[in-house]
Write an enzyme that holds these catalytic residues in place. Sequence first.
Site, short mmCIF file in Angstrom:
data_model
loop_
_atom_site.label_atom_id
_atom_site.label_comp_id
_atom_site.label_asym_id
_atom_site.label_seq_id
_atom_site.Cartn_x
_atom_site.Cartn_y
_atom_site.Cartn_z
N ASP A 1 0.86 -1.18 0.00
CA ASP A 1 0.00 0.00 0.00
C ASP A 1 0.91 1.24 0.00
O ASP A 1 2.09 1.16 0.37
CB ASP A 1 -0.89 -0.02 1.25
CG ASP A 1 -1.68 1.26 1.42
OD1 ASP A 1 -2.42 1.65 0.49
OD2 ASP A 1 -1.56 1.89 2.49
N ASP B 1 -0.32 5.20 0.65
CA ASP B 1 -0.67 6.25 1.61
C ASP B 1 -0.76 5.68 3.02
O ASP B 1 -1.59 4.80 3.30
CB ASP B 1 -2.01 6.90 1.23
CG ASP B 1 -1.94 7.59 -0.13
OD1 ASP B 1 -0.99 8.34 -0.34
OD2 ASP B 1 -2.84 7.37 -0.95
#
Length: 223
Positions: A7, A9
Site C-alpha cells: 500500500d 498512503d
Amino acid sequence: MEAVLWDMDGTLVDTEPYWVETEFAMAAKYGGAWSHEHAMNLVGNALLDSADYIRAHMGIDRTREEIVDELLDGVVARVEESVPWRPGAQELLADLVRRGVPCALVTMSWQRFVDPILAQLPAGTFASVVTGDRVEHGKPHPEPYLKAAADLGLAPEDCVAIEDSNTGATSAAAAGCTVVCVPNHVPMQEGERRVFVETLDGLDTDSLAAAADRPVKAAVTRP
C-alpha cells in the site's frame, strides 16, 4: 513469500496529513463543513468513493470528478515539495529489491499523484503499479490486489501485502494475501490472514517473512 505488495498512503509514505489538509481547505473554500472524524473515514478508500462521501458530508456543490481533481491538485503540490516516507519503509523496500523479491505498489491514489513519489525511488523498484484509476473496483474489493498478483504472474496466496488501514487489509485478505498490518492513523482490527507489527523500522526481507510466517522463496541476492 514470493512477492510483496505495498500500500502507499500511510504505509510507504505518510501522505494522509496532506489529504486531510486539502479536504479542510476545500471545505473552507466552498463553505462546507468537515471534521477530523470524517477525514479518517476516508483512509484507504477509492478516490471516487471518497468524493461521494465528501459530497454527502461536506455539503459542497461540486461533482465527484471535480472533487477528485481538486484533491489531487492539493496533494500533488505538497508531495512535490516533500515526500514523507514512513520509518523503515525505504530501507525494507531496498532490501527486498536487493534480495530479488518482486514488489508491487497497490494504491487507490491515481497515477498523477503516484508519479512524483516513484520519481524518488530507483527505476524498476516496483514491478507493477496498480492505481485507483486502473481498476473498476477499489479497496476494500479484492480487485486491486488480484490485479497486482496477476501482473507479477503469481497467486495472491504467495504474496505478502503491507497495509495500514482496515479498508486495505480487507482488500488484500479477500484476494488471498497474508497481510502485514502496520497501524498508523486509524486502528486496525484483528482478522483472518492478518498479522501485526508496530513499525517497519528495523525490518528486512527475512524479518518481514518471519512476521508473516511465509518463508522467502525464489529470491536472488543482487550485488
